[in-house]
Scaffold this motif. Structure first.
Motif, mmCIF file in Angstrom:
data_model
loop_
_atom_site.group_PDB
_atom_site.id
_atom_site.type_symbol
_atom_site.label_atom_id
_atom_site.label_comp_id
_atom_site.label_asym_id
_atom_site.label_seq_id
_atom_site.Cartn_x
_atom_site.Cartn_y
_atom_site.Cartn_z
ATOM 1 N N ARG A 83 -4.508 7.702 8.145
ATOM 2 C CA ARG A 83 -5.606 6.789 7.835
ATOM 3 C C ARG A 83 -5.023 5.420 7.470
ATOM 4 O O ARG A 83 -4.148 5.316 6.613
ATOM 5 C CB ARG A 83 -6.434 7.338 6.664
ATOM 6 N N PHE A 84 -5.512 4.373 8.118
ATOM 7 C CA PHE A 84 -5.011 3.020 7.887
ATOM 8 C C PHE A 84 -6.083 2.155 7.229
ATOM 9 O O PHE A 84 -7.265 2.245 7.562
ATOM 10 C CB PHE A 84 -4.607 2.348 9.217
ATOM 11 N N ASN A 85 -5.661 1.324 6.292
ATOM 12 C CA ASN A 85 -6.501 0.281 5.723
ATOM 13 C C ASN A 85 -5.847 -1.056 6.045
ATOM 14 O O ASN A 85 -4.731 -1.326 5.583
ATOM 15 C CB ASN A 85 -6.627 0.437 4.198
ATOM 16 N N TRP A 86 -6.536 -1.882 6.860
ATOM 17 C CA TRP A 86 -5.926 -3.130 7.319
ATOM 18 C C TRP A 86 -6.291 -4.291 6.411
ATOM 19 O O TRP A 86 -7.430 -4.464 6.005
ATOM 20 C CB TRP A 86 -6.364 -3.445 8.755
ATOM 21 N N ASN A 87 -5.296 -5.106 6.101
ATOM 22 C CA ASN A 87 -5.501 -6.313 5.314
ATOM 23 C C ASN A 87 -4.883 -7.484 6.071
ATOM 24 O O ASN A 87 -3.660 -7.563 6.209
ATOM 25 C CB ASN A 87 -4.826 -6.190 3.940
ATOM 26 N N LYS A 88 -5.731 -8.379 6.579
ATOM 27 C CA LYS A 88 -5.221 -9.528 7.321
ATOM 28 C C LYS A 88 -5.027 -10.687 6.358
ATOM 29 O O LYS A 88 -5.952 -11.448 6.066
ATOM 30 C CB LYS A 88 -6.198 -9.911 8.440
ATOM 31 N N MET A 89 -3.809 -10.798 5.823
ATOM 32 C CA MET A 89 -3.498 -11.817 4.830
ATOM 33 C C MET A 89 -1.989 -11.986 4.753
ATOM 34 O O MET A 89 -1.235 -11.169 5.279
ATOM 35 C CB MET A 89 -4.059 -11.424 3.462
ATOM 36 N N THR A 90 -1.571 -13.051 4.084
ATOM 37 C CA THR A 90 -0.135 -13.262 3.901
ATOM 38 C C THR A 90 0.369 -12.346 2.791
ATOM 39 O O THR A 90 -0.421 -11.773 2.020
ATOM 40 C CB THR A 90 0.159 -14.720 3.522
ATOM 41 N N ALA A 91 1.691 -12.235 2.691
ATOM 42 C CA ALA A 91 2.297 -11.418 1.630
ATOM 43 C C ALA A 91 1.899 -11.958 0.258
ATOM 44 O O ALA A 91 1.629 -11.192 -0.673
ATOM 45 C CB ALA A 91 3.817 -11.405 1.781
ATOM 46 N N GLU A 92 1.842 -13.295 0.146
ATOM 47 C CA GLU A 92 1.467 -13.901 -1.139
ATOM 48 C C GLU A 92 0.014 -13.605 -1.481
ATOM 49 O O GLU A 92 -0.328 -13.323 -2.636
ATOM 50 C CB GLU A 92 1.689 -15.416 -1.104
ATOM 51 N N GLU A 93 -0.875 -13.643 -0.465
ATOM 52 C CA GLU A 93 -2.289 -13.349 -0.698
ATOM 53 C C GLU A 93 -2.482 -11.887 -1.087
ATOM 54 O O GLU A 93 -3.321 -11.566 -1.940
ATOM 55 C CB GLU A 93 -3.100 -13.675 0.555
ATOM 56 N N PHE A 94 -1.696 -11.000 -0.460
ATOM 57 C CA PHE A 94 -1.759 -9.576 -0.803
ATOM 58 C C PHE A 94 -1.375 -9.375 -2.270
ATOM 59 O O PHE A 94 -2.046 -8.641 -3.007
ATOM 60 C CB PHE A 94 -0.814 -8.782 0.104
ATOM 61 N N GLU A 95 -0.295 -10.052 -2.686
ATOM 62 C CA GLU A 95 0.155 -9.942 -4.084
ATOM 63 C C GLU A 95 -0.910 -10.461 -5.039
ATOM 64 O O GLU A 95 -1.219 -9.831 -6.066
ATOM 65 C CB GLU A 95 1.453 -10.735 -4.271
ATOM 66 N N GLU A 96 -1.504 -11.609 -4.709
ATOM 67 C CA GLU A 96 -2.536 -12.200 -5.567
ATOM 68 C C GLU A 96 -3.739 -11.278 -5.697
ATOM 69 O O GLU A 96 -4.258 -11.062 -6.796
ATOM 70 C CB GLU A 96 -2.964 -13.546 -4.971
ATOM 71 N N GLN A 97 -4.178 -10.693 -4.572
ATOM 72 C CA GLN A 97 -5.326 -9.792 -4.595
ATOM 73 C C GLN A 97 -5.017 -8.522 -5.389
ATOM 74 O O GLN A 97 -5.854 -8.028 -6.145
ATOM 75 C CB GLN A 97 -5.738 -9.438 -3.160
ATOM 76 N N TRP A 98 -3.787 -8.012 -5.201
ATOM 77 C CA TRP A 98 -3.374 -6.793 -5.905
ATOM 78 C C TRP A 98 -3.448 -7.002 -7.422
ATOM 79 O O TRP A 98 -3.950 -6.146 -8.161
ATOM 80 C CB TRP A 98 -1.949 -6.430 -5.486
ATOM 81 N N LYS A 99 -2.967 -8.149 -7.870
ATOM 82 C CA LYS A 99 -2.945 -8.445 -9.305
ATOM 83 C C LYS A 99 -4.346 -8.718 -9.841
ATOM 84 O O LYS A 99 -4.676 -8.338 -10.963
ATOM 85 C CB LYS A 99 -2.030 -9.635 -9.573
#
Length: 263
Positions: A83-99
């Motif tokens: 099962r895949f969950n796709w996130n179309k974003m930069t590594a920095e945006e992924f980190e920001e969203q995660w936090k």
């Protein structure tokens, strides 16, 4: 003459500004490179042993793939049960969203293959993704090896090419990790690229490969004769390339850096 050359070079356009051209150039680079063969050999021969400790006793694995992309997965057979969950974003945006979401879940495997060239803060990005590792989890990073011709060429002509941010190699990762006292393992991934067409005047595929190697849009048409001559001489240098059976084969080695959960 010097002033005219400076003006001309200052007007060079970065390849990354034209995403369609970038992808075409990248595909031509792959076409004449052993990159995919190298990664297939790594996946078949090296990865299974590396993953033994990570998968031991687990029925489910949480994997984060940075830069893998849905297109790549759709072309890979045998993944129907995942099962895949796709996130179309930069590594920095992924980190920001995660936090922002204050997520606390961990990953068993994180792979970042050829994606750390453009992140703003290399060290901070590596540290963040390493912090997401589960016990026995692994973070796999590949980048160009620091001693190959492309990296040396981009460094030598970085002011003319404007390629300061894409000069990164595993040497930069090593320096960061060593400065922090973080342990890691490294593996060489030998790769070659056939750059013969780059030396054929007017060859479209060769021009696209040159664009990718220099990271400059339409390099053959916009760079000064002096810059073109310097770059081509660099790429053909015996230190980085071998000439055999009428072909020019350039060393394009990658290196794999493996990190585990911080103690």
């Amino acid at each position: 003459m010097h002033m005219d050359q400076h003006i001309m070079e200052s007007q060079l356009t970065k390849l990354i500004t034209d995403s369609n051209r970038y992808l075409k150039c990248y595909h031509h680079y792959l076409k004449y490179s052993t990159n995919q063969q190298t990664m297939q050999e790594f996946t078949n021969n090296l990865l299974p042993d590396m993953m033994t400790k990570t998968v031991n006793g687990k029925s489910n694995l949480n994997v984060i793939g940075v830069g893998s992309g849905s297109d790549l997965v759709s072309q890979t057979q045998g993944l129907d049960y995942i099962r895949f969950n796709w996130n179309k974003m930069t590594a920095e945006e992924f980190e920001e969203q995660w936090k922002e979401k204050k997520r606390t879940d961990k990953a068993d495997l994180i792979h970042m293959f050829q994606v750390l060239y453009y992140v703003k803060d290399l060290g901070a990005t590596i540290s963040f993704f390493q912090s997401l590792l589960n016990k026995n989890g692994q973070l796999l990073i590949t980048l160009s090896a620091g001693n190959i011709g492309v990296v040396k060429m981009r460094n030598a002509y970085k002011n003319q090419l404007g390629t300061t941010e894409v000069n990164r190699s595993t040497g930069d990762i090593r320096r960061f990790l060593d400065s922090k006292g973080v342990s890691y393992q490294s593996y060489d991934l030998p790769t070659q690229i056939d750059i013969t067409k780059c030396f054929i005047e007017g060859d479209k595929e060769g021009e696209m490969m040159i664009d990718f190697l220099t990271q400059v849009l339409d390099f053959s048409k916009t760079a000064s004769p002096e810059l073109k001559a310097g770059v081509m001489e660099f790429l053909r240098c015996p230190e980085f390339s071998v000439e055999s059976n009428g072909k020019v084969l350039m060393n394009a080695n990658y290196e794999l850096i493996v990190l585990e959960q911080l103690p």
